[in-house]
Enzyme design. Structure first.
Site, PDB file in Angstrom:
ATOM      1  N   ASP A  61     -14.770   3.997   4.457  1.00  0.00           N
ATOM      2  CA  ASP A  61     -14.393   6.053   4.545  1.00  0.00           C
ATOM      3  C   ASP A  61     -15.189   6.601   3.405  1.00  0.00           C
ATOM      4  O   ASP A  61     -15.970   6.412   2.560  1.00  0.00           O
ATOM      5  CB  ASP A  61     -12.530   5.878   3.654  1.00  0.00           C
ATOM      6  CG  ASP A  61     -13.140   4.654   2.670  1.00  0.00           C
ATOM      7  OD1 ASP A  61     -14.235   3.810   2.450  1.00  0.00           O
ATOM      8  OD2 ASP A  61     -11.586   3.645   2.303  1.00  0.00           O
ATOM      9  N   ASN A  79      -0.877  -0.068  -2.782  1.00  0.00           N
ATOM     10  CA  ASN A  79       0.163   0.295  -2.112  1.00  0.00           C
ATOM     11  C   ASN A  79       0.185  -0.892  -0.567  1.00  0.00           C
ATOM     12  O   ASN A  79       0.820   0.153   1.046  1.00  0.00           O
ATOM     13  CB  ASN A  79       0.410   1.734  -1.407  1.00  0.00           C
ATOM     14  CG  ASN A  79      -0.322   2.609  -1.187  1.00  0.00           C
ATOM     15  OD1 ASN A  79      -1.297   1.942  -0.703  1.00  0.00           O
ATOM     16  ND2 ASN A  79      -0.522   3.584  -1.442  1.00  0.00           N
ATOM     17  N   HIS A 117      -2.600  -0.074   1.173  1.00  0.00           N
ATOM     18  CA  HIS A 117      -3.861   0.378   1.938  1.00  0.00           C
ATOM     19  C   HIS A 117      -4.744  -0.328   2.133  1.00  0.00           C
ATOM     20  O   HIS A 117      -5.273  -1.024   1.237  1.00  0.00           O
ATOM     21  CB  HIS A 117      -3.676   1.981   1.657  1.00  0.00           C
ATOM     22  CG  HIS A 117      -4.615   1.703   0.556  1.00  0.00           C
ATOM     23  ND1 HIS A 117      -4.732   3.064  -1.416  1.00  0.00           N
ATOM     24  CD2 HIS A 117      -5.721   1.823  -0.315  1.00  0.00           C
ATOM     25  CE1 HIS A 117      -5.313   2.617  -1.630  1.00  0.00           C
ATOM     26  NE2 HIS A 117      -6.122   1.768  -1.270  1.00  0.00           N
ATOM     27  N   GLU A 159      -2.823   5.322   4.958  1.00  0.00           N
ATOM     28  CA  GLU A 159      -1.708   4.161   3.333  1.00  0.00           C
ATOM     29  C   GLU A 159      -0.130   4.127   4.225  1.00  0.00           C
ATOM     30  O   GLU A 159      -1.095   4.017   6.304  1.00  0.00           O
ATOM     31  CB  GLU A 159      -1.639   6.220   3.592  1.00  0.00           C
ATOM     32  CG  GLU A 159      -2.951   6.886   2.006  1.00  0.00           C
ATOM     33  CD  GLU A 159      -2.892   6.260   0.686  1.00  0.00           C
ATOM     34  OE1 GLU A 159      -2.430   5.282   0.706  1.00  0.00           O
ATOM     35  OE2 GLU A 159      -3.967   6.580  -0.110  1.00  0.00           O
TER      36      GLU A 159
HETATM   37  C1  F6R Z   1     -12.885   1.910  -0.130  1.00  0.00           C
HETATM   38  C2  F6R Z   1     -11.657   1.486   0.325  1.00  0.00           C
HETATM   39  C3  F6R Z   1      -9.726   1.655  -0.792  1.00  0.00           C
HETATM   40  C4  F6R Z   1     -10.230  -0.030  -1.719  1.00  0.00           C
HETATM   41  C5  F6R Z   1      -9.034   0.038  -2.382  1.00  0.00           C
HETATM   42  C6  F6R Z   1      -8.753  -0.833  -3.184  1.00  0.00           C
HETATM   43  O1  F6R Z   1     -13.610   2.404   0.791  1.00  0.00           O
HETATM   44  O2  F6R Z   1     -10.904   1.214   1.666  1.00  0.00           O
HETATM   45  O3  F6R Z   1      -8.880   0.594   0.660  1.00  0.00           O
HETATM   46  O4  F6R Z   1     -10.887  -0.502  -1.320  1.00  0.00           O
HETATM   47  O5  F6R Z   1      -7.874   1.973  -2.418  1.00  0.00           O
HETATM   48  O6  F6R Z   1      -9.386  -0.195  -4.077  1.00  0.00           O
HETATM   49  P1  F6R Z   1     -10.322  -0.720  -6.125  1.00  0.00           P
HETATM   50  O7  F6R Z   1     -11.198  -2.162  -5.721  1.00  0.00           O
HETATM   51  O8  F6R Z   1     -11.122   0.029  -6.512  1.00  0.00           O
HETATM   52  O9  F6R Z   1      -9.406  -1.651  -6.423  1.00  0.00           O
END
Ligand code: F6R
Length: 249
Positions: A67, A136, A138, A143
């Site tokens: 992303d 959540n 994701h 989301e």
């Molecule tokens: C990052 C991504 C997100 C993260 C998720 C966890 O490219 O796609 O889905 O993997 O938000 O984030 P952290 O590792 O910061 O807890």
């Protein structure tokens, strides 16, 4: 799904890095799917160390990131392109032309999403996708409520995700409201998935993934349907979960 329990973050990163570098050495033309965020940072550090010891080359590796924020250029320190260059690509011998991150400042964002998906197909699909998980549920920026059928698309970020990510920005107002993300269907097309989960604050999402229902309200639940998922989780994330009871294969 296979779950590997490790003691702590450090051990998770060591294991994840050796898992990934083994795959790269076994298949030097591998296509990797990569993630940003706090979770994989230590893994990238270990991969760089391994590279510096001359163990693994990335000369023929191709990578696709999950992303990118909309509105940030690759030069912005908060963009995921910048994160990847700074934390990984600039320190290994990967050809930058083989590293793909969605373009968050494309004038035609829908076309950018289509092109990104086509580029993945053209490279023969992702062999190993690295994932983190949001509180959540994701994955990528998919989301709760995201369609399981979705491919790369533009998303509105939820307030909880913007808040979680605001630690990297000076002010909450600076956190972009939209992003481009690979969709759930894009992620599910990868041949293998490695999910990293660390810390007490991820316990609930791990528990829900392992014990909860398959639902678009918890995007990561789709991973139960993927034929090859390995989860490396640390003791803090696992907490009091009875692994033997919750794992079914
Ligand atoms: C990052 C991504 C997100 C993260 C998720 C966890 O490219 O796609 O889905 O993997 O938000 O984030 P952290 O590792 O910061 O807890």
């Amino acid at each position: 799904m296979k779950l590997i329990e490790v003691k702590n973050y450090e051990h998770m990163c060591e294991l994840a890095a050796s898992y990934i570098s083994d795959k790269v050495r076994a298949n030097p033309n591998i296509t990797l799917g990569l993630a940003t965020g706090g979770t994989p940072l230590g893994t990238y550090k270990k991969l760089i160390e391994d590279y510096k010891h001359g163990k693994t080359s990335y000369k023929q590796v191709v990578s696709f990131n999950l992303d990118e924020y909309i509105g940030l250029t690759g030069q912005s320190p908060n963009s995921y392109r910048y994160y990847m260059n700074d934390n990984f690509f600039d320190h290994i011998d990967i050809d930058q032309d083989n590293t793909f991150v969605p373009n968050g400042i494309a004038t035609d964002l829908d076309q950018e999403c289509k092109n990104y998906e086509e580029q993945i197909r053209a490279k023969g699909e992702i062999d190993l996708q690295l994932l983190g998980i949001g509180s959540n549920g994701h994955i990528g920026f998919n989301e709760p409520g995201a369609s399981f059928e979705s491919y790369t698309h533009v998303v509105e970020l939820t307030e909880s995700t913007r808040e979680a990510n605001s630690i990297y920005f000076e002010r909450m107002e600076d956190v972009p409201k939209k992003a481009i993300t690979m969709g759930i269907a894009s992620i599910m097309k990868s041949k293998e998935i490695l999910l990293l989960v660390s810390g007490e604050h991820k316990h609930d999402s791990l528990a829900k993934l392992l014990t909860g229902d398959l639902t678009e309200q918890f995007p990561a639940s789709i991973l139960k349907q993927h034929p090859s998922v390995t989860i490396i989780a640390d003791a803090a994330a696992i907490g009091n979960l009875n692994i033997k009871e919750v794992m079914y294969d």
